[in-house]
Design a protein around this motif. Structure first.
Motif, PDB file in Angstrom:
ATOM      1  N   UNK A  37       0.834  -1.200   0.000  1.00 47.06           N
ATOM      2  CA  UNK A  37       0.000   0.000   0.000  1.00 47.06           C
ATOM      3  C   UNK A  37       0.871   1.253   0.000  1.00 47.06           C
ATOM      4  N   UNK A  38       1.933   1.270   0.793  1.00 45.26           N
ATOM      5  CA  UNK A  38       2.845   2.422   0.821  1.00 45.26           C
ATOM      6  C   UNK A  38       3.534   2.597  -0.526  1.00 45.26           C
ATOM      7  N   UNK A  39       3.882   1.499  -1.170  1.00 41.17           N
ATOM      8  CA  UNK A  39       4.533   1.566  -2.475  1.00 41.17           C
ATOM      9  C   UNK A  39       3.580   2.142  -3.528  1.00 41.17           C
ATOM     10  N   UNK A  40       2.344   1.665  -3.560  1.00 40.90           N
ATOM     11  CA  UNK A  40       1.357   2.179  -4.519  1.00 40.90           C
ATOM     12  C   UNK A  40       1.125   3.675  -4.263  1.00 40.90           C
ATOM     13  N   UNK A  41       1.044   4.084  -2.981  1.00 40.20           N
ATOM     14  CA  UNK A  41       0.859   5.501  -2.643  1.00 40.20           C
ATOM     15  C   UNK A  41       2.031   6.334  -3.151  1.00 40.20           C
ATOM     16  N   UNK A  42       3.257   5.838  -2.992  1.00 37.29           N
ATOM     17  CA  UNK A  42       4.437   6.571  -3.453  1.00 37.29           C
ATOM     18  C   UNK A  42       4.443   6.710  -4.976  1.00 37.29           C
ATOM     19  N   UNK A  43       4.092   5.648  -5.680  1.00 38.49           N
ATOM     20  CA  UNK A  43       4.017   5.708  -7.141  1.00 38.49           C
ATOM     21  C   UNK A  43       2.939   6.694  -7.567  1.00 38.49           C
ATOM     22  N   UNK A  44       1.785   6.652  -6.901  1.00 37.88           N
ATOM     23  CA  UNK A  44       0.683   7.567  -7.209  1.00 37.88           C
ATOM     24  C   UNK A  44       1.110   9.021  -7.008  1.00 37.88           C
ATOM     25  N   UNK A  45       1.716   9.323  -5.877  1.00 42.26           N
ATOM     26  CA  UNK A  45       2.126  10.705  -5.610  1.00 42.26           C
ATOM     27  C   UNK A  45       3.174  11.183  -6.612  1.00 42.26           C
ATOM     28  N   UNK A  46       4.116  10.322  -6.960  1.00 34.98           N
ATOM     29  CA  UNK A  46       5.116  10.697  -7.963  1.00 34.98           C
ATOM     30  C   UNK A  46       4.481  10.977  -9.312  1.00 34.98           C
ATOM     31  N   UNK A  47       3.547  10.134  -9.716  1.00 33.33           N
ATOM     32  CA  UNK A  47       2.870  10.322 -11.006  1.00 33.33           C
ATOM     33  C   UNK A  47       2.034  11.594 -11.014  1.00 33.33           C
ATOM     34  N   UNK A  48       1.379  11.906  -9.895  1.00 34.86           N
ATOM     35  CA  UNK A  48       0.563  13.119  -9.809  1.00 34.86           C
ATOM     36  C   UNK A  48       1.453  14.368  -9.869  1.00 34.86           C
ATOM     37  N   UNK A  49       2.580  14.347  -9.182  1.00 30.89           N
ATOM     38  CA  UNK A  49       3.493  15.501  -9.226  1.00 30.89           C
ATOM     39  C   UNK A  49       4.047  15.720 -10.639  1.00 30.89           C
ATOM     40  N   UNK A  50       4.406  14.644 -11.314  1.00 34.75           N
ATOM     41  CA  UNK A  50       4.906  14.743 -12.692  1.00 34.75           C
ATOM     42  C   UNK A  50       3.806  15.266 -13.599  1.00 34.75           C
ATOM     43  N   UNK A  51       2.591  14.783 -13.419  1.00 36.27           N
ATOM     44  CA  UNK A  51       1.461  15.247 -14.228  1.00 36.27           C
ATOM     45  C   UNK A  51       1.206  16.733 -14.009  1.00 36.27           C
ATOM     46  N   UNK A  52       1.341  17.190 -12.777  1.00 37.52           N
ATOM     47  CA  UNK A  52       1.130  18.610 -12.483  1.00 37.52           C
ATOM     48  C   UNK A  52       2.166  19.469 -13.204  1.00 37.52           C
ATOM     49  N   UNK A  53       3.420  19.043 -13.163  1.00 35.61           N
ATOM     50  CA  UNK A  53       4.465  19.809 -13.859  1.00 35.61           C
ATOM     51  C   UNK A  53       4.187  19.857 -15.357  1.00 35.61           C
ATOM     52  N   UNK A  54       3.782  18.736 -15.928  1.00 37.67           N
ATOM     53  CA  UNK A  54       3.508  18.681 -17.361  1.00 37.67           C
ATOM     54  C   UNK A  54       2.249  19.456 -17.740  1.00 37.67           C
ATOM     55  N   UNK A  55       1.296  19.582 -16.827  1.00 34.66           N
ATOM     56  CA  UNK A  55       0.008  20.219 -17.123  1.00 34.66           C
ATOM     57  C   UNK A  55       0.089  21.741 -17.187  1.00 34.66           C
ATOM     58  N   UNK A  56       1.100  22.342 -16.609  1.00 31.42           N
ATOM     59  CA  UNK A  56       1.137  23.803 -16.521  1.00 31.42           C
ATOM     60  C   UNK A  56       1.450  24.485 -17.839  1.00 31.42           C
ATOM     61  N   UNK A  57       1.965  23.752 -18.816  1.00 25.05           N
ATOM     62  CA  UNK A  57       2.323  24.395 -20.079  1.00 25.05           C
ATOM     63  C   UNK A  57       1.113  24.497 -20.998  1.00 25.05           C
ATOM     64  N   UNK A  58       1.157  25.468 -21.911  1.00 28.95           N
ATOM     65  CA  UNK A  58       0.000  25.782 -22.738  1.00 28.95           C
ATOM     66  C   UNK A  58      -0.422  24.630 -23.647  1.00 28.95           C
ATOM     67  N   UNK A  59       0.510  23.956 -24.268  1.00 29.35           N
ATOM     68  CA  UNK A  59       0.178  22.921 -25.239  1.00 29.35           C
ATOM     69  C   UNK A  59      -0.039  21.551 -24.596  1.00 29.35           C
ATOM     70  N   UNK A  60      -0.229  21.511 -23.283  1.00 33.04           N
ATOM     71  CA  UNK A  60      -0.378  20.221 -22.581  1.00 33.04           C
ATOM     72  C   UNK A  60      -1.630  19.496 -23.042  1.00 33.04           C
ATOM     73  N   UNK A  61      -1.474  18.212 -23.336  1.00 38.37           N
ATOM     74  CA  UNK A  61      -2.607  17.363 -23.694  1.00 38.37           C
ATOM     75  C   UNK A  61      -3.042  16.634 -22.418  1.00 38.37           C
ATOM     76  N   UNK A  62      -4.090  17.126 -21.801  1.00 41.23           N
ATOM     77  CA  UNK A  62      -4.534  16.642 -20.493  1.00 41.23           C
ATOM     78  C   UNK A  62      -4.892  15.165 -20.524  1.00 41.23           C
ATOM     79  N   UNK A  63      -5.538  14.699 -21.580  1.00 45.84           N
ATOM     80  CA  UNK A  63      -5.929  13.286 -21.620  1.00 45.84           C
ATOM     81  C   UNK A  63      -4.702  12.379 -21.675  1.00 45.84           C
ATOM     82  N   UNK A  64      -3.656  12.787 -22.391  1.00 40.32           N
ATOM     83  CA  UNK A  64      -2.415  12.003 -22.437  1.00 40.32           C
ATOM     84  C   UNK A  64      -1.748  11.986 -21.070  1.00 40.32           C
TER      85      UNK A  64
END
Length: 190
Positions: A37-64
């Motif tokens: 459970x801790x491992x899945x939580x860590x992977x989830x948080x890492x993926x969410x942080x990476x997604x946030x960084x990628x989402x801030x740019x204008x040409x970001x494809x949110x569905x991808x």
């Protein structure tokens, strides 16, 4: 015959092991389940942080970007249900319930009490966020919720659910690309 068997200790270790084995196995499985459970939580948080960084740019494809988060989580929790959600606000200060005049002092917005309509929908909202990524300089709250079945069914023995629900969220401000449209807050009495 019994007098001869009573002092004989051969096989006592086997009996003790048979008594302790279920307890040791339960502890091991419980520990492995919590570590997973801790491992899945860590992977989830890492993926969410990476997604946030990628989402801030204008040409970001949110569905991808959302698909990448789902893929990252499913690499470690194969049959997990992954649900991304985005709400956007004009500023960080607006990530709270809409202000209202509490006429009767009960701490709850009642019909007829005036409120500041932040999101322009004509009704009082506990969360005035609007669905989606937003535009230039908008603040986005990105939440991802994961549901999966525990590895071992032992959780029921101690009253826990066999389903695990994990979530991760982050807040970020979009880059100031283009022109931001900010609704003007209006005082309404409905």
């Amino acid at each position: 015959m019994m007098r001869r068997l009573f002092p004989d200790e051969r096989g006592a270790t086997l009996v003790e092991f048979a008594i302790l084995l279920p307890v040791l196995l339960a502890l091991l499985m419980g520990l492995m389940d919590l570590c997973y459970q801790a491992y899945v939580q860590a992977v989830l948080e890492g993926a969410v942080q990476k997604a946030a960084r990628d989402s801030t740019i204008e040409a970001a494809d949110i569905s991808t970007i959302d698909t990448r988060v789902v893929t990252a989580v499913r690499r470690v929790a194969g049959k997990a249900s992954v649900t991304p959600n985005r709400l956007f606000y004009a500023s960080f200060a607006l990530i709270k319930p809409e202000d209202f005049a509490d006429s009767n002092g009960n701490g709850i917005h009642d019909p007829g009490e005036c409120f500041t309509d932040v999101n322009g929908n004509g009704q009082w909202d506990m969360d005035p966020g609007r669905a989606g990524q937003g535009g230039a300089s908008d603040v986005t709250v990105y939440r991802v919720t994961v549901h999966y079945t525990r590895l071992f069914p032992l959780a029921r023995l101690i009253g826990w659910s066999n389903q695990v629900v994990l979530s991760a969220s982050t807040r970020f401000k979009n880059q100031p690309y283009g022109t931001q449209s900010i609704p003007t807050p209006q005082l309404l009495c409905k």
